[in-house]
Design a protein around this motif. Structure first.
Motif, short mmCIF file in Angstrom:
data_model
loop_
_atom_site.label_atom_id
_atom_site.label_comp_id
_atom_site.label_asym_id
_atom_site.label_seq_id
_atom_site.Cartn_x
_atom_site.Cartn_y
_atom_site.Cartn_z
N ASP A 1 0.82 -1.21 0.00
CA ASP A 1 0.00 0.00 0.00
C ASP A 1 0.86 1.26 0.00
O ASP A 1 0.45 2.30 -0.50
CB ASP A 1 -0.88 0.05 1.25
CG ASP A 1 -1.93 -1.03 1.25
OD1 ASP A 1 -2.29 -1.47 0.15
OD2 ASP A 1 -2.37 -1.41 2.33
N ARG A 2 2.04 1.16 0.60
CA ARG A 2 2.89 2.35 0.76
C ARG A 2 3.76 2.61 -0.45
O ARG A 2 4.47 3.60 -0.48
CB ARG A 2 3.78 2.19 2.00
CG ARG A 2 3.11 2.60 3.28
CD ARG A 2 2.23 1.52 3.81
NE ARG A 2 1.57 1.89 5.07
CZ ARG A 2 0.59 1.19 5.60
NH1 ARG A 2 0.12 0.10 4.98
NH2 ARG A 2 0.05 1.57 6.73
N ASP B 1 2.65 3.11 -3.62
CA ASP B 1 1.97 4.25 -4.21
C ASP B 1 0.68 4.43 -3.43
O ASP B 1 -0.33 3.82 -3.72
CB ASP B 1 1.68 3.97 -5.69
CG ASP B 1 0.83 5.06 -6.31
OD1 ASP B 1 0.57 6.06 -5.63
OD2 ASP B 1 0.42 4.90 -7.47
N TYR B 2 0.74 5.27 -2.41
CA TYR B 2 -0.41 5.33 -1.50
C TYR B 2 -1.60 6.03 -2.12
O TYR B 2 -2.67 6.04 -1.54
CB TYR B 2 -0.04 5.95 -0.16
CG TYR B 2 0.67 7.27 -0.22
CD1 TYR B 2 0.06 8.38 -0.77
CD2 TYR B 2 1.95 7.42 0.30
CE1 TYR B 2 0.71 9.59 -0.84
CE2 TYR B 2 2.61 8.63 0.24
CZ TYR B 2 1.98 9.71 -0.33
OH TYR B 2 2.62 10.89 -0.38
N ALA C 1 -3.40 2.55 -4.18
CA ALA C 1 -2.74 1.40 -3.58
C ALA C 1 -3.25 0.06 -4.11
O ALA C 1 -2.57 -0.95 -4.00
CB ALA C 1 -2.89 1.45 -2.07
N SER D 1 -9.93 2.76 -7.33
CA SER D 1 -8.76 3.47 -6.81
C SER D 1 -8.06 4.23 -7.91
O SER D 1 -7.43 5.26 -7.65
CB SER D 1 -7.85 2.49 -6.08
OG SER D 1 -6.70 2.22 -6.79
N SER E 1 -7.23 8.18 -7.71
CA SER E 1 -5.91 8.75 -7.95
C SER E 1 -5.96 9.83 -9.02
O SER E 1 -5.33 10.89 -8.89
CB SER E 1 -4.97 7.63 -8.35
OG SER E 1 -3.86 8.14 -9.01
N LEU F 1 -7.20 4.83 2.68
CA LEU F 1 -6.02 5.20 1.90
C LEU F 1 -5.13 4.00 1.65
O LEU F 1 -4.83 3.66 0.51
CB LEU F 1 -5.24 6.30 2.63
CG LEU F 1 -4.10 6.90 1.84
CD1 LEU F 1 -4.62 7.78 0.74
CD2 LEU F 1 -3.18 7.69 2.74
N THR F 2 -4.70 3.34 2.70
CA THR F 2 -3.87 2.16 2.54
C THR F 2 -4.77 0.95 2.70
O THR F 2 -5.08 0.54 3.80
CB THR F 2 -2.76 2.16 3.60
OG1 THR F 2 -3.37 2.42 4.85
CG2 THR F 2 -1.75 3.23 3.31
N GLU G 1 6.45 6.86 -4.66
CA GLU G 1 6.49 5.84 -5.69
C GLU G 1 7.81 5.88 -6.44
O GLU G 1 8.26 4.87 -6.99
CB GLU G 1 5.31 6.07 -6.66
CG GLU G 1 4.88 4.81 -7.37
CD GLU G 1 4.16 5.10 -8.67
OE1 GLU G 1 4.10 6.26 -9.09
OE2 GLU G 1 3.69 4.13 -9.28
#
Lengths: 392, 381
Positions: B75-76, B78-79, B82, B116, B120, B160-161, B378
């Motif tokens: 997830d972290r 590209d938060y 994700a 998602s 984004s 988010l994550t 990212e």
């Protein structure tokens, strides 16, 4: 003013009289600045935040006082109590001086703003020239701030501001000319007295030329006041905070105060030159009542333009430096010359004024406004159809 | 009579190149990213990206936390989007372990990933507007994004994550009524996108600011390895969902929009910005079809808790919101991955900036970074 203070001083003579006179002026100045100009700038800042929030589906400051109207006071107190940080690498003397120069530039403009037929501090016979001259004093302060901060972002911001304000002085000055030609005077009261209270007797509807002059004037004043879409000197996404990057606490607040105060000055000057200023129908012989009505009219009109400036800021993106310059020199300056010449030609062709042209211009502008509101209603209807809830 | 004026560089005045340090803390570098800008006044000679401020050793962490345990870390990567990272890692495990994902699981993945992606892209649209100086579209875009966040929160409890996918499928089935809510949301979103177009995309100042700025030719884009919307904006019709269909993307009927230089040249900033708008509408198409065709059945295959895929290596590619995200994973047959490498869209976009930046203005660099839709974590991972 002069007579008022003379009356107070009474019998004093010589050196003593000068001293009293100076003290009286100082006291009056302080009263005006702290009792009127600063609160007005503060309330304009609150208004901008509220209007902006409303346009962005937010709430905005609503905690301090009714509807958050005292937010500026809280912010001011907070910033006064903050540490006055002066980074080691800056040119400390200039760095300290710069915010005051900016504030002096904007406060001085208020001397010549006519709030009513007898509500003006000094009706200078070169009023409008004086206002354009002192408001450009702001650029000296901004350049000072940018240079003395010893920071490249600040310097870029300062230089941008200098180029912008110096360039846009020219279309602004050119766009004042039609109004000056029509009134035959540079005095602020004279400009207003040449217009009537009816909308079609305002300078902006005299002919199509004056209407374009008015649009030019408002646009170039936006550029001079560093407002969106011309807010390059403090373009947040490019230059961090522009010329104010190194400033903190009260000094930083003074810049913003000047910006919001200037916003009101923009509205006031536009109202004076093209929108009939404080003109109201002569409904009573009571001077106090008449002046109160004039004050209210003037505030309504000038805050309308302040609101338009806020609206533009919430809507438009920012132009680039080269686009800003080409807009000024390639389009606005020639157009400004055309409006001056056009107004002069209409005045020569019909020295007594052309009522038909006046009504036609007024009608055409009203049609545009009507079409605009039709579009607004159309968009509102369409947006309402998009209602959506999670429960759906 | 003609007068000849000798024009030296800078009109005879002594000029000096100025080195500006843009970042790591700068409002428009979209995270902790640094550019060393050599500028002559407002015009840049060169902007060199300096990356690595957000390196968190995510690839190394994979070697220590095991196959299932690494999922929250993806997830972290590209938060902002994700789900695609989740999917990349899950597909690595599945390809190595030879696991078949149930069809309903794949559909859940597509729905989650496309939601998602819209999320984004909405952020990208708003942030681009913000960097150009229009503040209102940002709040409007975020308002729409919040509604997707609500939907995804229903799906997996996070906003988010996400940590929604698992090796072998997805963690939870769609909640009751979810499909209806997604289609209702799409009914609302599509006109809103047109509203954003009216307000921002086709605005005169906005089009002037972005049109014909930092034009990337198709050859240059391919040469520098641009991926995703940034590549397609240059007119190269390449989308992994279409050209190398993974998951169940082959089932859906959608277009791959490409830039066509409406406001200037093909591959300018405006095209790159508009790619996000067009892709949102395409994602909406996919979502509608996925909600309609959703099959019944389980959402996750049986995968042992102590998952030990056989030794070998695998290269998985997913079309993330910022383009082709490559996952290269080596297994030595143990309960921990032996080595993982991720290559992301933002990273490949960084290398082209140095060449593009010559002759641009500082304000254009901001537009360039914004339209590349760079997410700093990212880049470094």
């Amino acid at each position: 003013m002069q007579q008022f203070i003379d009356g107070l001083i009474g019998s004093a003579t010589g050196m003593e009289r000068e001293l009293y006179y100076f003290a009286g002026m100082l006291a009056f100045g302080a009263l005006v600045v702290f009792g009127f100009i600063l609160p007005l700038a503060g309330i304009t800042s609150w208004l901008e935040r509220r209007v902006w929030a409303r346009m962005q589906s937010r709430i905005g400051p609503n905690r301090v006082g009714p509807f958050g109207v005292l937010q500026w006071l809280a912010d001011g107190l907070k910033n006064l109590l903050k540490e006055d940080v002066i980074p080691t690498a800056v040119d400390a003397r200039l760095f300290r001086l710069a915010p005051y120069v900016v504030v002096v530039g904007f406060v001085a403009a208020w001397v010549a703003i006519p709030f009513g037929s007898s509500l003006i501090i000094a009706d200078l016979n070169i009023g409008i020239l004086y206002v354009t001259a002192v408001t450009s004093l702001v650029v000296v302060g901004i350049l000072m701030a940018g240079w003395s901060s010893n920071n490249k972002w600040s310097m870029l911001g300062g230089i941008r501001s200098a180029t912008q304000i110096v360039s846009y002085e020219i279309p602004a000055a050119l766009a004042i000319f039609p109004a000056v030609l029509l009134s035959g005077t540079l005095s602020m009261q004279g400009l207003i007295e040449a217009q009537g209270w009816q909308p079609w007797s305002w300078h902006m509807f005299h002919s199509p030329f004056t209407f374009f002059a008015f649009l030019l004037f408002f646009t170039s004043l936006l550029a001079e006041g560093n407002r969106t879409p011309f807010d390059l000197p403090e373009a947040e996404s490019e230059l961090v905070a522009g010329f104010a990057t190194e400033y903190s606490g009260m000094r930083s607040l003074l810049f913003f105060l000047a910006e919001w105060g200037n916003l009101y000055v923009i509205g006031a000057v536009v109202t004076t030159t093209y929108m009939g200023g404080w003109q109201v129908p002569h409904f009573t012989d009571n001077t106090v009542l008449l002046n109160a009505a004039q004050l209210a009219t003037f505030f309504l009109k000038s805050y309308f333009w302040v609101f338009v400036a806020m609206w533009i800021r919430a809507t438009l993106p920012r132009v680039r430096v080269d686009q800003l310059m080409s807009l000024c020199w390639k389009y606005m300056v020639p157009l400004g010359l055309v409006t001056v010449l056009g107004t002069a030609v209409t005045m020569v062709a019909a020295p007594e004024g052309m009522p038909t042209l006046r009504y036609l211009t007024f009608g055409a502008v009203m049609l545009v406004v009507l079409q605009f509101f039709r579009r607004v209603v159309f968009h509102l209807r369409r947006a309402r159809g998009l209602g959506w809830t999670m429960a759906g | 009579m003609s007068v000849e004026i000798e024009m030296e560089d800078g009109g005879g005045l002594a000029t000096e190149e100025m080195t500006l340090n843009m970042g790591p803390q700068h409002p428009s570098t979209h995270g902790v990213l640094r550019f060393i800008v050599k500028a002559d006044g407002e015009v840049m000679r060169k902007a060199t990206p300096d990356i690595g401020y957000l390196h968190r050793s995510i690839e190394k962490i994979a070697e220590k936390v095991g196959w299932h345990g690494f999922m929250p870390y993806t997830d972290r990567v590209d938060y902002v989007a994700a789900m695609a990272c989740n999917q990349g890692w899950a597909m690595c495990g599945e390809a190595l372990g030879g696991i078949e994902v149930p069809r309903r699981g794949e559909y859940c993945r597509v729905i989650a990933a496309e939601l998602s992606r819209i999320c984004s892209h909405l952020l990208a649209i708003g942030a681009t507007g913000m960097d150009i100086g229009a503040v209102t579209p940002f709040t409007h875009a975020l308002r729409e994004r919040e509604m997707i966040n609500d939907l995804i929160e229903e799906l997996c409890g996070a906003r988010l994550t996400y940590n929604y996918m698992r090796i072998g499928g997805v963690a939870w089935d769609l909640p009751p009524g979810f499909r209806k809510r997604v289609t209702t949301y799409l009914d609302h979103l599509e006109p809103t996108i047109h509203e954003i177009n009216d307000l921002l995309s086709y605005g005169k100042i906005y089009a002037e600011r972005l049109g014909s700025v930092a034009v990337i030719s198709p050859e240059m884009a391919i040469g520098y390895g641009l991926v995703g919307p940034n590549l397609r904006a240059s007119g190269v019709k390449y989308d992994l969902r279409k050209d190398r269909p993974y998951s169940v993307y082959g089932d859906f009927d959608f277009d791959v929009p490409v830039g066509h230089g409406e406001m200037g040249a093909v591959g300018d900033c405006w095209d790159r910005y508009m790619m996000r708008i067009w892709e949102i509408l395409e994602s909406a198409k996919i979502l509608r079809q996925a909600c309609e065709k959703l099959p019944d059945g389980p959402v996750i295959a049986k995968v042992p808790r102590n998952f030990k895929p056989p030794a070998g290596d695998v290269h998985v590619r997913v079309e993330a919101a910022r383009g082709d995200m490559s996952w290269y994973c080596v297994s030595d047959g143990s309960e921990y991955p032996y080595r993982l490498h991720v290559r992301t869209g933002s990273f490949s976009a960084m290398s082209i900036i140095e060449e593009l930046s010559e002759g641009l203005m500082i304000a254009d660099l901001v537009a360039l970074i914004a339209t590349f839709d760079i997410v700093a974590p990212e880049v470094d991972r």
